[in-house]
Design an enzyme around this catalytic site. Structure first.
Site, PDB file in Angstrom:
ATOM      1  CB  SER A  98      44.396  58.786  17.951  1.00 58.90           C
ATOM      2  OG  SER A  98      44.521  57.417  18.230  1.00 58.90           O
ATOM      3  CD  GLU A 111      52.117  55.789  15.099  1.00 58.01           C
ATOM      4  OE1 GLU A 111      51.573  55.360  16.121  1.00 58.01           O
ATOM      5  OE2 GLU A 111      53.061  55.207  14.520  1.00 58.01           O
ATOM      6  CG  HIS A 140      55.221  58.371  18.974  1.00 58.64           C
ATOM      7  ND1 HIS A 140      55.059  57.192  18.301  1.00 58.64           N
ATOM      8  CD2 HIS A 140      54.000  58.951  18.994  1.00 58.64           C
ATOM      9  CE1 HIS A 140      53.789  57.057  17.929  1.00 58.64           C
ATOM     10  NE2 HIS A 140      53.135  58.124  18.334  1.00 58.64           N
ATOM     11  NE  ARG A 169      63.823  48.362  22.879  1.00 58.12           N
ATOM     12  CZ  ARG A 169      63.997  47.164  22.394  1.00 58.12           C
ATOM     13  NH1 ARG A 169      64.431  46.191  23.174  1.00 58.12           N
ATOM     14  NH2 ARG A 169      63.716  46.902  21.127  1.00 58.12           N
ATOM     15  N   GLY A 170      61.918  52.073  21.797  1.00 57.79           N
ATOM     16  CA  GLY A 170      62.352  52.337  20.428  1.00 57.79           C
ATOM     17  C   GLY A 170      62.953  51.105  19.789  1.00 57.79           C
ATOM     18  CG  ASP A 171      61.566  49.076  16.464  1.00 62.52           C
ATOM     19  OD1 ASP A 171      61.552  48.151  17.296  1.00 62.52           O
ATOM     20  OD2 ASP A 171      60.602  49.383  15.755  1.00 62.52           O
ATOM     21  CB  ALA A 228      59.307  51.488  27.454  1.00 62.14           C
ATOM     22  CE1 TYR A 247      55.276  46.117  20.261  1.00 60.90           C
ATOM     23  CE2 TYR A 247      55.401  46.291  22.652  1.00 60.90           C
ATOM     24  CZ  TYR A 247      55.732  46.761  21.396  1.00 60.90           C
ATOM     25  OH  TYR A 247      56.493  47.898  21.286  1.00 60.90           O
ATOM     26  CE  LYS A 304      55.385  49.182  28.028  1.00 61.11           C
ATOM     27  NZ  LYS A 304      55.882  48.981  26.659  1.00 61.11           N
ATOM     28  CG  PHE A 342      54.992  47.856   7.818  1.00 64.15           C
ATOM     29  CD1 PHE A 342      56.177  48.531   8.052  1.00 64.15           C
ATOM     30  CD2 PHE A 342      54.012  48.487   7.065  1.00 64.15           C
ATOM     31  CE1 PHE A 342      56.392  49.799   7.541  1.00 64.15           C
ATOM     32  CE2 PHE A 342      54.215  49.764   6.545  1.00 64.15           C
ATOM     33  CZ  PHE A 342      55.410  50.414   6.790  1.00 64.15           C
ATOM     34  CG  HIS A 352      46.891  54.962  17.508  1.00 66.71           C
ATOM     35  ND1 HIS A 352      47.008  56.309  17.731  1.00 66.71           N
ATOM     36  CD2 HIS A 352      48.104  54.561  17.022  1.00 66.71           C
ATOM     37  CE1 HIS A 352      48.222  56.719  17.412  1.00 66.71           C
ATOM     38  NE2 HIS A 352      48.904  55.682  16.970  1.00 66.71           N
TER      39      HIS A 352
HETATM   40  C1  LIG Z   1      51.828  52.534  19.269  1.00 66.83           C
HETATM   41  C2  LIG Z   1      53.303  52.367  18.951  1.00 66.83           C
HETATM   42  C3  LIG Z   1      54.054  53.468  18.578  1.00 66.83           C
HETATM   43  C4  LIG Z   1      55.424  53.339  18.290  1.00 66.83           C
HETATM   44  N1  LIG Z   1      56.162  54.448  17.936  1.00 66.83           N
HETATM   45  C5  LIG Z   1      57.491  54.338  17.721  1.00 66.83           C
HETATM   46  C6  LIG Z   1      58.300  55.487  17.442  1.00 66.83           C
HETATM   47  O1  LIG Z   1      57.793  56.613  17.375  1.00 66.83           O
HETATM   48  N2  LIG Z   1      59.638  55.322  17.255  1.00 66.83           N
HETATM   49  C7  LIG Z   1      60.228  54.071  17.340  1.00 66.83           C
HETATM   50  O2  LIG Z   1      61.457  53.961  17.190  1.00 66.83           O
HETATM   51  N3  LIG Z   1      59.499  52.972  17.606  1.00 66.83           N
HETATM   52  C8  LIG Z   1      58.150  53.065  17.806  1.00 66.83           C
HETATM   53  N4  LIG Z   1      57.406  51.946  18.117  1.00 66.83           N
HETATM   54  C9  LIG Z   1      58.069  50.631  18.113  1.00 66.83           C
HETATM   55  C10 LIG Z   1      58.685  50.281  19.480  1.00 66.83           C
HETATM   56  O3  LIG Z   1      59.684  51.215  19.790  1.00 66.83           O
HETATM   57  C11 LIG Z   1      59.250  48.885  19.379  1.00 66.83           C
HETATM   58  O4  LIG Z   1      58.228  47.940  19.303  1.00 66.83           O
HETATM   59  C12 LIG Z   1      60.315  48.509  20.402  1.00 66.83           C
HETATM   60  O5  LIG Z   1      60.943  47.306  19.940  1.00 66.83           O
HETATM   61  C13 LIG Z   1      59.794  48.252  21.804  1.00 66.83           C
HETATM   62  O6  LIG Z   1      59.391  49.391  22.422  1.00 66.83           O
HETATM   63  P1  LIG Z   1      58.603  49.344  23.831  1.00 66.83           P
HETATM   64  O7  LIG Z   1      58.426  50.726  24.266  1.00 66.83           O
HETATM   65  O8  LIG Z   1      57.408  48.476  23.723  1.00 66.83           O
HETATM   66  O9  LIG Z   1      59.730  48.617  24.725  1.00 66.83           O
HETATM   67  P2  LIG Z   1      59.712  47.859  26.115  1.00 66.83           P
HETATM   68  O10 LIG Z   1      58.433  48.004  26.842  1.00 66.83           O
HETATM   69  O11 LIG Z   1      60.953  48.276  26.816  1.00 66.83           O
HETATM   70  O12 LIG Z   1      59.845  46.339  25.664  1.00 66.83           O
HETATM   71  C14 LIG Z   1      60.886  45.932  24.770  1.00 66.83           C
HETATM   72  C15 LIG Z   1      61.217  44.468  25.000  1.00 66.83           C
HETATM   73  O13 LIG Z   1      61.921  44.325  26.232  1.00 66.83           O
HETATM   74  C16 LIG Z   1      61.255  43.406  27.086  1.00 66.83           C
HETATM   75  N5  LIG Z   1      61.441  43.910  28.455  1.00 66.83           N
HETATM   76  C17 LIG Z   1      60.871  44.998  29.019  1.00 66.83           C
HETATM   77  N6  LIG Z   1      61.327  45.166  30.279  1.00 66.83           N
HETATM   78  C18 LIG Z   1      62.200  44.162  30.503  1.00 66.83           C
HETATM   79  C19 LIG Z   1      63.026  43.798  31.617  1.00 66.83           C
HETATM   80  N7  LIG Z   1      63.022  44.511  32.744  1.00 66.83           N
HETATM   81  N8  LIG Z   1      63.827  42.708  31.498  1.00 66.83           N
HETATM   82  C20 LIG Z   1      63.845  41.975  30.343  1.00 66.83           C
HETATM   83  N9  LIG Z   1      63.087  42.288  29.262  1.00 66.83           N
HETATM   84  C21 LIG Z   1      62.293  43.368  29.338  1.00 66.83           C
HETATM   85  C22 LIG Z   1      59.807  43.405  26.610  1.00 66.83           C
HETATM   86  O14 LIG Z   1      59.137  42.207  26.964  1.00 66.83           O
HETATM   87  C23 LIG Z   1      60.001  43.551  25.119  1.00 66.83           C
HETATM   88  O15 LIG Z   1      60.337  42.327  24.531  1.00 66.83           O
HETATM   89  C24 LIG Z   1      56.036  52.048  18.389  1.00 66.83           C
HETATM   90  C25 LIG Z   1      55.261  50.926  18.754  1.00 66.83           C
HETATM   91  C26 LIG Z   1      53.904  51.061  19.036  1.00 66.83           C
HETATM   92  C27 LIG Z   1      53.096  49.853  19.420  1.00 66.83           C
END
Ligand SMILES: Cc1cc2nc3c(=O)[nH]c(=O)nc-3n(C[C@H](O)[C@H](O)[C@H](O)COP(=O)(O)OP(=O)(O)OC[C@H]3O[C@@H](n4cnc5c(N)ncnc54)[C@H](O)[C@@H]3O)c2cc1C
Length: 288
Positions: free
Chosen positions: A15, A17, A77, A107-109, A127, A148, A168, A219, A269
């Site tokens: 895939s 991206e 996404h 969740r997003g950055d 997320a 990660y 999740k 990055f 990917h």
């Molecule tokens: C394949 C891929 C595609 C991506 N695409 C995008 C995109 O399109 N747009 C964008 O903005 N970003 C994107 N990202 C980046 C991503 O949004 C970031 O890495 C973001 O910081 C974390 O997102 P997540 O969904 O992993 O979050 P989560 O799974 O919510 O994790 C975020 C942090 O919170 C912690 N956490 C989770 N649940 C809890 C809880 N209940 N209590 C305490 N801590 C908790 C986790 O350990 C982690 O440290 C992408 C990343 C990857 C790997």
């Protein structure tokens, strides 16, 4: 097609991206890139989700065009950044109406001007909450998520990070895609730890070919991925020679992908950065 139904069926999944370009020229380049890469018959492509409203609309528009006009399976996404539940639900309705079957739930950055992620009023902080919401609302998407191998930058405790991934996944993810990494031992160890803690879904490795040293350093400093010292030294040696950096990057990523597939990874990917040459060179070497 649901991506999870394509994994493990006909060899490894490949895939690509992309991100939604900000300009018309960027958009023309994107479709040219997709045109160059479609010959490689990717299993699916995905389009990232940014922070601004217009780029978000673009995500929906581009996945829809890729799926229906270009004929490649596409995944959108979706993030929780700056949106409340109603806004997120309305994006999901638009994706569903556009016939999109696959969503990467993130969740997003935090946006550039914010240091930390801030949950909006009636929004989501993680997320896992987004995944739970999508499932509770009965959307039939095949859902992917992020993981990660070297741990998420915000979570110092790797076991806690893994437990958060498990939560999740348990809320309804069908597969996960990893953050970029350069050392396969990180992926292999991570998969073993994830399996040991009960994560059963496919874990697709995410690979970013190095084409520019300054860019990859930016990055990796943001996402916490480590460039192994020997690779770093080779790249440093040719830092200002773009062609030599690119060639080392392609060679390293090709070897990485071969080894990952040999060790049973379900596919690769590619983080393409909307550029085709490096990804194409790697795929041709893998398929040839
Ligand atoms: C394949 C891929 C595609 C991506 N695409 C995008 C995109 O399109 N747009 C964008 O903005 N970003 C994107 N990202 C980046 C991503 O949004 C970031 O890495 C973001 O910081 C974390 O997102 P997540 O969904 O992993 O979050 P989560 O799974 O919510 O994790 C975020 C942090 O919170 C912690 N956490 C989770 N649940 C809890 C809880 N209940 N209590 C305490 N801590 C908790 C986790 O350990 C982690 O440290 C992408 C990343 C990857 C790997």
């Amino acid at each position: 097609m649901r991506i999870v139904d394509l994994i493990g069926v006909d060899g490894p999944v490949f895939s690509f991206e992309f991100f939604p370009p900000k300009t018309e020229q960027g958009e023309r380049n994107l479709y040219r890139t997709i045109d160059h890469l479609r010959e490689l018959r990717p299993t699916f492509v995905s389009v990232t989700y940014g922070a601004g409203g217009s780029t978000r609309d673009k995500t929906v528009e581009i996945v829809s065009r890729i799926k229906h006009s270009i004929g490649i399976e596409a995944m959108a996404h979706l993030t929780c950044v700056g949106a409340d539940q109603d806004e997120i639900e309305s994006v999901m309705q638009r994706l569903q109406a556009a016939g999109i079957e696959n969503v990467l739930a993130l969740r997003g950055d935090p946006p550039r001007d914010q240091k930390e992620f801030v949950r909006t009023e009636r929004g989501f902080g993680y997320a896992s909450e987004l995944v739970r919401f999508i499932r509770a609302r009965g959307f039939p998407f095949c859902l992917g998520g992020a993981c990660y191998p070297e741990g998420h930058v915000e979570c110092a405790d790797r076991e806690a990070d893994l437990a958060n991934l498990k939560t999740k996944v348990d809320f309804g993810l069908d597969f996960v895609i990893t953050q970029l990494f350069f050392d396969n031992t990180d992926y292999v160890a991570f998969v073993a730890r994830a399996r040991a803690c009960g994560v059963r879904v496919p874990i697709i490795p995410g690979i970013m070919p190095i084409t520019n040293l300054a860019q990859i350093e930016r990055f990796t400093s943001m996402c916490g991925a480590r460039i192994p010292p020997d690779l770093k030294a080779r790249l440093e040696h040719v830092r200002d020679d773009e062609e030599a950096v690119r060639s080392i990057g392609i060679e390293h990523a090709t070897a990485q992908c071969r080894d990952l597939l040999a060790r049973g990874a379900p596919g690769i990917h590619f983080y393409t950065l909307n550029q085709s040459p490096a990804t194409r060179a790697i795929c041709e070497r893998l398929q040839g």
